[in-house]
Design an enzyme around this catalytic site. Structure first.
Site, PDB file in Angstrom:
ATOM      1  N   LYS A  58       0.951  -1.234   0.072  1.00  0.00           N
ATOM      2  CA  LYS A  58      -0.075  -0.013   0.361  1.00  0.00           C
ATOM      3  C   LYS A  58       1.251   1.855   0.130  1.00  0.00           C
ATOM      4  O   LYS A  58       0.481   2.147  -1.251  1.00  0.00           O
ATOM      5  CB  LYS A  58      -0.736   0.117   1.136  1.00  0.00           C
ATOM      6  CG  LYS A  58      -1.929  -0.754   1.141  1.00  0.00           C
ATOM      7  CD  LYS A  58      -3.116  -1.424   2.211  1.00  0.00           C
ATOM      8  CE  LYS A  58      -3.347  -2.992   2.476  1.00  0.00           C
ATOM      9  NZ  LYS A  58      -4.333  -3.201   3.471  1.00  0.00           N
ATOM     10  N   GLN A 102      -3.513  -1.753   9.552  1.00  0.00           N
ATOM     11  CA  GLN A 102      -3.646  -3.005   9.151  1.00  0.00           C
ATOM     12  C   GLN A 102      -4.462  -4.259  10.022  1.00  0.00           C
ATOM     13  O   GLN A 102      -3.994  -3.562  11.360  1.00  0.00           O
ATOM     14  CB  GLN A 102      -2.051  -3.177   8.548  1.00  0.00           C
ATOM     15  CG  GLN A 102      -2.464  -4.276   8.094  1.00  0.00           C
ATOM     16  CD  GLN A 102      -3.336  -4.665   6.629  1.00  0.00           C
ATOM     17  OE1 GLN A 102      -3.121  -2.751   5.901  1.00  0.00           O
ATOM     18  NE2 GLN A 102      -3.383  -5.367   6.211  1.00  0.00           N
ATOM     19  N   ASP A 125     -10.060   4.037   4.740  1.00  0.00           N
ATOM     20  CA  ASP A 125     -10.431   3.053   4.615  1.00  0.00           C
ATOM     21  C   ASP A 125     -11.495   2.394   5.130  1.00  0.00           C
ATOM     22  O   ASP A 125     -12.254   1.449   4.672  1.00  0.00           O
ATOM     23  CB  ASP A 125      -9.530   2.366   5.834  1.00  0.00           C
ATOM     24  CG  ASP A 125      -8.678   0.459   5.178  1.00  0.00           C
ATOM     25  OD1 ASP A 125      -9.061   0.310   3.926  1.00  0.00           O
ATOM     26  OD2 ASP A 125      -8.176   0.006   6.484  1.00  0.00           O
TER      27      ASP A 125
END
Lengths: 289, 289
Positions: A58, A102, A125
């Site tokens: 990412k 994450q 996200d």
């Protein structure tokens, strides 16, 4: 009897590349205008190699799109309170425009508490309760990246959703549940299936659109795909195996995502796009999300 | 051929009365212990007679249960900003434990903006985005009153939900959507149907549990009810007509709510119960919701 492939593959890689190119242009424009590049903070707890790889990937995509990233690697012993503090600090830091935690973070972390420490305006996200409700009520906000990527794919292939039967297999907070809500917002008749569902095959057989989002290899067999249906495989298991038995599904579906190269690249594209949108909002170059 | 009634009626009035009695006992206990009675603020915009009646009825039930209420009647000309200010003020007022904004508020009001001015810890009507996400993720929080009342009815009648097919007809933010999420949290396989759904009859025919929540008189016919199914009629149209054609449905359903006396009283019971819970939380007589 040999079966022939009928399905058109949905090219997630190609669409993602176009989105990333547009995002890079927008990032450059913001950087030119404000002197500040969009910045994504990535937070990783522990040393899980797969998670580390995802974060690295990412960040590499960010770099290519002109998005700076700031990585915070925390030890596996990090407590929920410490993680919440870190995320709250990033939420208040004007130099950070988007935050990615994450996950999974490990069994000792209250992941929901951690997610909720992310300010909604930096939740690129799409993991907070606020973002979920915004998706559910078709309100302004960020979408969960994978469901958002799925919707972009369906749109790119002109898939008609209004009145169609969509079956979402899986009900996680950041994949199945929001995917269903986004499909419902597009007027699909949405069914949520999951591990407790009785006779999954019978329900999948009625679906015009199937979104498989469980992570159980080849849970869905081609024989259960309605001829001509649209099949989105958002499952991921080691060895690039999806939730759908691709080789048999491809003989019946009308459109189907490959694994890899389907949903995966779209997820990252939406993350980058939302990071740049967050930066634009926060740097005042555009109206609020 | 004369058809015979097979369904057992689900006695919402009786169950609601038991909940209100327990709530009244709890309210008295809080008042005794703290010297402060639980307090619900009711906010009504404009002069709609039906809305005024609903508010009056809710306040009367509060009074009977030992909950004080403070009514704020605002003129029909009230702007969204003024309404938001009023609700924000009540959210910050330590003497108010729960807030009910009677809706619909009228076409000139951004109802979502108004709802969001209600602090989640005082959202005893379960209308905020936070409460919706909490219901969706099975997190602590207040439930929307009607869906919450429906779940209590299903529980009281020992309706098995895990693996069963539940069909929710309607997708409003405070009825259909949360009802589906609460059913999903109980492991039902949930389908959302709505005005754009193609062949509603076919989908209803497969349902073990039907929740009708649209407000279209007799939208669902008895012939579409699966024999033995549980039918929850949360629709309301003038003249005490539900969304389900009761007279024909009653010949096929296993359990069915009457209209009136089914879902309606449960809605108010849950409102009162949650108001007392909010007061207990805020007055420190019990752990947080």
């Amino acid at each position: 009897m040999s079966e022939t492939r009928t399905a058109q593959l949905m090219d997630g890689s190609g669409l993602a590349q176009r989105i990333v190119e547009e995002t890079a242009a927008r990032a450059a424009e913001i950087t030119d205008r404000t002197g500040v590049a969009p910045c994504l903070a990535t937070v990783l707890v522990g040393e899980d190699p797969a998670s580390a790889t995802y974060v690295r990937m990412k960040r590499a995509r960010c770099a290519k799109a002109g998005i700076t990233s700031r990585h915070i690697g925390l030890p596996a012993t990090t407590t929920t309170a410490e993680l919440v503090d870190t995320l709250a600090e990033l939420s208040g830091d004007p130099d950070v425009h988007g935050i990615l935690l994450q996950h999974p973070c490990g069994p000792h972390i209250d992941e929901r508490a951690a997610f909720e420490a992310i300010a909604p305006e930096k939740d690129v996200d799409g993991v907070t309760m606020h973002s979920f409700a915004a998706m559910s009520f078709a309100r302004p906000g960020f979408v969960s990246c994978t469901p958002g990527g799925i919707m972009r794919l369906l749109e790119a292939y002109d898939v008609e959703l209004a009145g169609k039967r969509a079956v979402v297999v899986g009900r996680s907070a950041i994949l199945g549940k929001p995917a269903g809500m986004l499909l419902l917002a597009k007027d699909a008749t949405v069914t949520y299936c999951h591990s407790r569902t009785d006779d999954l095959s019978a329900i999948v057989r009625e679906a015009d659109v199937v979104v498989a989002a469980v992570g159980r290899p080849r849970l869905i067999l081609g024989e259960d795909i309605k001829p001509g249906a649209v099949v989105i495989d958002a499952g991921y298991s080691p060895g690039n195996v999806g939730d759908v038995d691709h080789d048999t599904a491809v003989t019946r579906a009308g459109l189907i995502t490959p694994v890899p190269g389907g949903v995966g690249p779209m997820t990252i594209a939406v993350l980058l796009e939302q990071t740049v949108r967050a930066a634009a909002n926060q740097l005042g170059t555009r109206h609020h999300v």
